[in-house]
Design a protein around this motif. Structure first.
Motif, mmCIF file in Angstrom:
data_model
loop_
_atom_site.group_PDB
_atom_site.id
_atom_site.type_symbol
_atom_site.label_atom_id
_atom_site.label_comp_id
_atom_site.label_asym_id
_atom_site.label_seq_id
_atom_site.Cartn_x
_atom_site.Cartn_y
_atom_site.Cartn_z
ATOM 1 N N PRO A 279 0.822 -1.225 0.000
ATOM 2 C CA PRO A 279 0.000 0.000 0.000
ATOM 3 C C PRO A 279 0.849 1.266 0.000
ATOM 4 O O PRO A 279 0.825 2.057 0.936
ATOM 5 N N VAL A 280 1.614 1.448 -1.081
ATOM 6 C CA VAL A 280 2.509 2.607 -1.175
ATOM 7 C C VAL A 280 1.715 3.904 -1.257
ATOM 8 O O VAL A 280 2.047 4.904 -0.614
ATOM 9 N N VAL A 281 0.641 3.905 -2.051
ATOM 10 C CA VAL A 281 -0.156 5.120 -2.207
ATOM 11 C C VAL A 281 -0.869 5.460 -0.899
ATOM 12 O O VAL A 281 -1.049 6.635 -0.572
ATOM 13 N N GLY A 282 -1.279 4.443 -0.139
ATOM 14 C CA GLY A 282 -1.875 4.709 1.170
ATOM 15 C C GLY A 282 -0.921 5.461 2.079
ATOM 16 O O GLY A 282 -1.312 6.417 2.760
ATOM 17 N N LEU A 283 0.340 5.046 2.085
ATOM 18 C CA LEU A 283 1.339 5.760 2.880
ATOM 19 C C LEU A 283 1.611 7.145 2.308
ATOM 20 O O LEU A 283 1.853 8.102 3.060
ATOM 21 N N ALA A 284 1.561 7.272 0.978
ATOM 22 C CA ALA A 284 1.784 8.580 0.356
ATOM 23 C C ALA A 284 0.689 9.567 0.732
ATOM 24 O O ALA A 284 0.967 10.754 0.967
ATOM 25 N N THR A 285 -0.554 9.109 0.789
ATOM 26 C CA THR A 285 -1.635 10.014 1.190
ATOM 27 C C THR A 285 -1.476 10.472 2.636
ATOM 28 O O THR A 285 -1.783 11.621 2.967
ATOM 29 N N ILE A 286 -0.995 9.581 3.485
ATOM 30 C CA ILE A 286 -0.735 9.973 4.875
ATOM 31 C C ILE A 286 0.349 11.041 4.927
ATOM 32 O O ILE A 286 0.231 12.042 5.635
ATOM 33 N N ALA A 287 1.414 10.831 4.155
ATOM 34 C CA ALA A 287 2.491 11.827 4.121
ATOM 35 C C ALA A 287 2.000 13.164 3.581
ATOM 36 O O ALA A 287 2.379 14.238 4.092
ATOM 37 N N GLY A 288 1.131 13.121 2.573
ATOM 38 C CA GLY A 288 0.627 14.368 2.005
ATOM 39 C C GLY A 288 -0.241 15.146 2.966
ATOM 40 O O GLY A 288 -0.074 16.367 3.122
ATOM 41 N N THR A 289 -1.187 14.466 3.632
ATOM 42 C CA THR A 289 -2.060 15.171 4.575
ATOM 43 C C THR A 289 -1.288 15.662 5.792
ATOM 44 O O THR A 289 -1.547 16.767 6.302
ATOM 45 N N ALA A 290 -0.333 14.857 6.264
ATOM 46 C CA ALA A 290 0.476 15.293 7.406
ATOM 47 C C ALA A 290 1.311 16.518 7.048
ATOM 48 O O ALA A 290 1.487 17.437 7.876
ATOM 49 N N THR A 291 1.807 16.566 5.811
ATOM 50 C CA THR A 291 2.593 17.726 5.368
ATOM 51 C C THR A 291 1.733 18.981 5.323
ATOM 52 O O THR A 291 2.170 20.070 5.754
ATOM 53 N N VAL A 292 0.509 18.843 4.790
ATOM 54 C CA VAL A 292 -0.396 19.995 4.741
ATOM 55 C C VAL A 292 -0.719 20.487 6.145
ATOM 56 O O VAL A 292 -0.688 21.696 6.425
ATOM 57 N N GLY A 293 -1.026 19.561 7.057
ATOM 58 C CA GLY A 293 -1.351 19.963 8.431
ATOM 59 C C GLY A 293 -0.184 20.615 9.135
ATOM 60 O O GLY A 293 -0.341 21.650 9.802
ATOM 61 N N ALA A 294 1.008 20.016 8.983
ATOM 62 C CA ALA A 294 2.186 20.572 9.650
ATOM 63 C C ALA A 294 2.583 21.925 9.073
ATOM 64 O O ALA A 294 3.030 22.827 9.806
ATOM 65 N N ALA A 295 2.438 22.108 7.756
ATOM 66 C CA ALA A 295 2.802 23.383 7.139
ATOM 67 C C ALA A 295 1.796 24.478 7.465
ATOM 68 O O ALA A 295 2.160 25.669 7.542
ATOM 69 N N SER A 296 0.535 24.109 7.661
ATOM 70 C CA SER A 296 -0.497 25.115 7.949
ATOM 71 C C SER A 296 -0.546 25.511 9.414
ATOM 72 O O SER A 296 -1.048 26.593 9.744
ATOM 73 N N LEU A 297 -0.024 24.659 10.286
ATOM 74 C CA LEU A 297 -0.125 24.935 11.720
ATOM 75 C C LEU A 297 0.612 26.206 12.133
ATOM 76 O O LEU A 297 0.027 27.028 12.869
ATOM 77 N N PRO A 298 1.856 26.436 11.701
ATOM 78 C CA PRO A 298 2.507 27.703 12.089
ATOM 79 C C PRO A 298 1.775 28.934 11.565
ATOM 80 O O PRO A 298 1.698 29.958 12.258
ATOM 81 N N VAL A 299 1.235 28.837 10.342
ATOM 82 C CA VAL A 299 0.498 29.966 9.785
ATOM 83 C C VAL A 299 -0.770 30.222 10.594
ATOM 84 O O VAL A 299 -1.141 31.381 10.858
ATOM 85 N N ALA A 300 -1.432 29.150 11.034
ATOM 86 C CA ALA A 300 -2.643 29.308 11.832
ATOM 87 C C ALA A 300 -2.336 29.901 13.193
ATOM 88 O O ALA A 300 -3.078 30.758 13.692
ATOM 89 N N LEU A 301 -1.249 29.471 13.791
ATOM 90 C CA LEU A 301 -0.888 30.004 15.106
ATOM 91 C C LEU A 301 -0.427 31.457 15.023
ATOM 92 O O LEU A 301 -0.559 32.210 16.001
ATOM 93 N N ALA A 302 0.107 31.852 13.877
ATOM 94 C CA ALA A 302 0.563 33.230 13.715
ATOM 95 C C ALA A 302 -0.572 34.198 13.435
ATOM 96 O O ALA A 302 -0.395 35.420 13.564
ATOM 97 N N GLY A 303 -1.743 33.687 13.055
ATOM 98 C CA GLY A 303 -2.880 34.566 12.782
ATOM 99 C C GLY A 303 -3.531 35.051 14.061
ATOM 100 O O GLY A 303 -4.364 34.355 14.658
ATOM 101 N N LEU A 304 -3.173 36.244 14.490
ATOM 102 C CA LEU A 304 -3.660 36.763 15.770
ATOM 103 C C LEU A 304 -5.144 37.099 15.731
ATOM 104 O O LEU A 304 -5.820 37.086 16.760
ATOM 105 N N ASP A 305 -5.659 37.388 14.530
ATOM 106 C CA ASP A 305 -7.060 37.769 14.417
ATOM 107 C C ASP A 305 -7.990 36.581 14.184
ATOM 108 O O ASP A 305 -9.203 36.759 14.103
ATOM 109 N N ASP A 306 -7.431 35.403 14.044
ATOM 110 C CA ASP A 306 -8.238 34.218 13.783
ATOM 111 C C ASP A 306 -8.625 33.553 15.104
ATOM 112 O O ASP A 306 -7.770 33.312 15.956
#
Length: 336
Positions: A279-306
């Motif tokens: 299940p290579v693609v299954g692992l790839a989807t996990i890596a993709g979603t984890a990357t999106v979540g990890a990359a968006s987290l600092p931006v979300a925490l930096a948004g003082l008005d959110d």
């Protein structure tokens, strides 16, 4: 049971395994071994007076092709088709629920796109990991690194495509002035893109019924875009250069990109099966979603008005949407 042997032709009767060596032509020998009719092909022996070596050396299931095997193959094909349709139905329901939850999150005061992608992406990676362990077991998961090493390009492409599909799908619904119904309609063109990519990349032969279904689906999507909506036409909204329609154009472009990314991910998943059954693609989807979540987290925490993180109802909505996105990808892309 019927055997065709390359030994000489003789007056073979029931029970005669070794015909006389008078003629070089093959002989058909009939033996009442069972009530089920089969046809077996045996290669000739070097000595026509001795039993064919292939009959003793080759397993019966390799030599024989029972007439009932066609019926078994048809039953197997029908079972696979029913399973695929069931997976697609579950995935489509989960994907629709994900879209509804995304629209619900937009109505919350202060919930930004970065906050939504951060929590939903991490939740989707968590649920996808649980599905991967449940469906394949710990043994298959341990062999995944070696499988990924054999197809690194497919793994990287799968992770990138799934991350892009997740981001574009959320952005299509979050775009101000966009239509959720139109976004879902454009995303649903994924089968059309998948069929074209399968034909170009994998060399698929499309049956006429598939072509007819794709043409009908594309025509239905075109009608949904062109039909009048309030005072203006939707295609005018998409093609207008006025700023008041920028949100609608942006939403449509993100929706089209999401459908293309999902179709490319499906083509990648089908291509991987030619090289590995892991299940290579299954692992790839996990890596993709984890990357999106990890990359968006600092931006979300930096948004003082959110204030999405401070809203108690935001968290269960985001987690449920992550579960829906995970189930949609697993059912419609990885498994089906």
């Amino acid at each position: 049971t019927t055997w065709t042997t390359g030994v000489s032709r003789g007056s073979a009767r029931w029970g005669e395994l070794f015909p006389p060596p008078s003629s070089p032509s093959p002989v058909i020998i009939r033996l009442p071994l069972s009530s089920m009719s089969s046809t077996c092909i045996a290669s000739p022996s070097r000595d026509s007076t001795s039993p064919p070596e292939s009959l003793a050396a080759t397993p019966r299931d390799i030599l024989c092709e029972p007439e009932g095997s066609l019926r078994t193959q048809r039953r197997t094909t029908a079972a696979v088709r029913r399973r695929t349709l069931a997976l697609l139905s579950v995935g489509l329901v989960a994907g629709t629920a994900d879209a509804l939850l995304t629209r619900l999150a937009i109505t919350l005061d202060g919930a930004s796109l970065a906050e939504w992608l951060a929590i939903k992406g991490l939740a989707s990676a968590l649920f996808s990991s649980l599905l991967l362990f449940h469906q394949n077991g710990i043994g298959a998961v341990r062999r995944l690194p070696a499988a990924v090493a054999r197809v690194p390009a497919h793994f990287a492409a799968g992770a990138l495509l799934h991350a892009s599909a997740l981001s574009c799908r959320a952005a299509a619904f979050y775009s101000t002035g966009g239509s959720a119904a139109l976004a879902l309609l454009l995303i649903s063109l994924c089968p059309f893109w998948a069929a074209l990519l399968g034909r170009v990349v994998l060399g698929d032969v499309l049956p006429r019924r598939t072509v007819a279904a794709l043409v009908a689906a594309t025509a239905a999507a075109a009608i949904g875009v062109i039909l009048p909506s309030k005072p203006a036409y939707r295609w005018m909204l998409l093609l207008s250069v006025e700023d008041e329609f920028a949100g609608a154009r942006r939403s449509a472009m993100f929706a089209l990109a999401a459908g293309l990314c999902l179709a490319s991910l499906l083509t990648t998943s089908r291509s991987v099966t030619r090289y590995s059954d892991a299940p290579v693609v299954g692992l790839a989807t996990i890596a993709g979603t984890a990357t999106v979540g990890a990359a968006s987290l600092p931006v979300a925490l930096a948004g003082l008005d959110d204030d999405g993180f401070r809203d108690a109802s935001f968290w269960p909505i985001a987690f449920c949407a992550g579960a829906g996105a995970s189930l949609f990808t697993n059912a419609c892309v990885v498994r089906a």
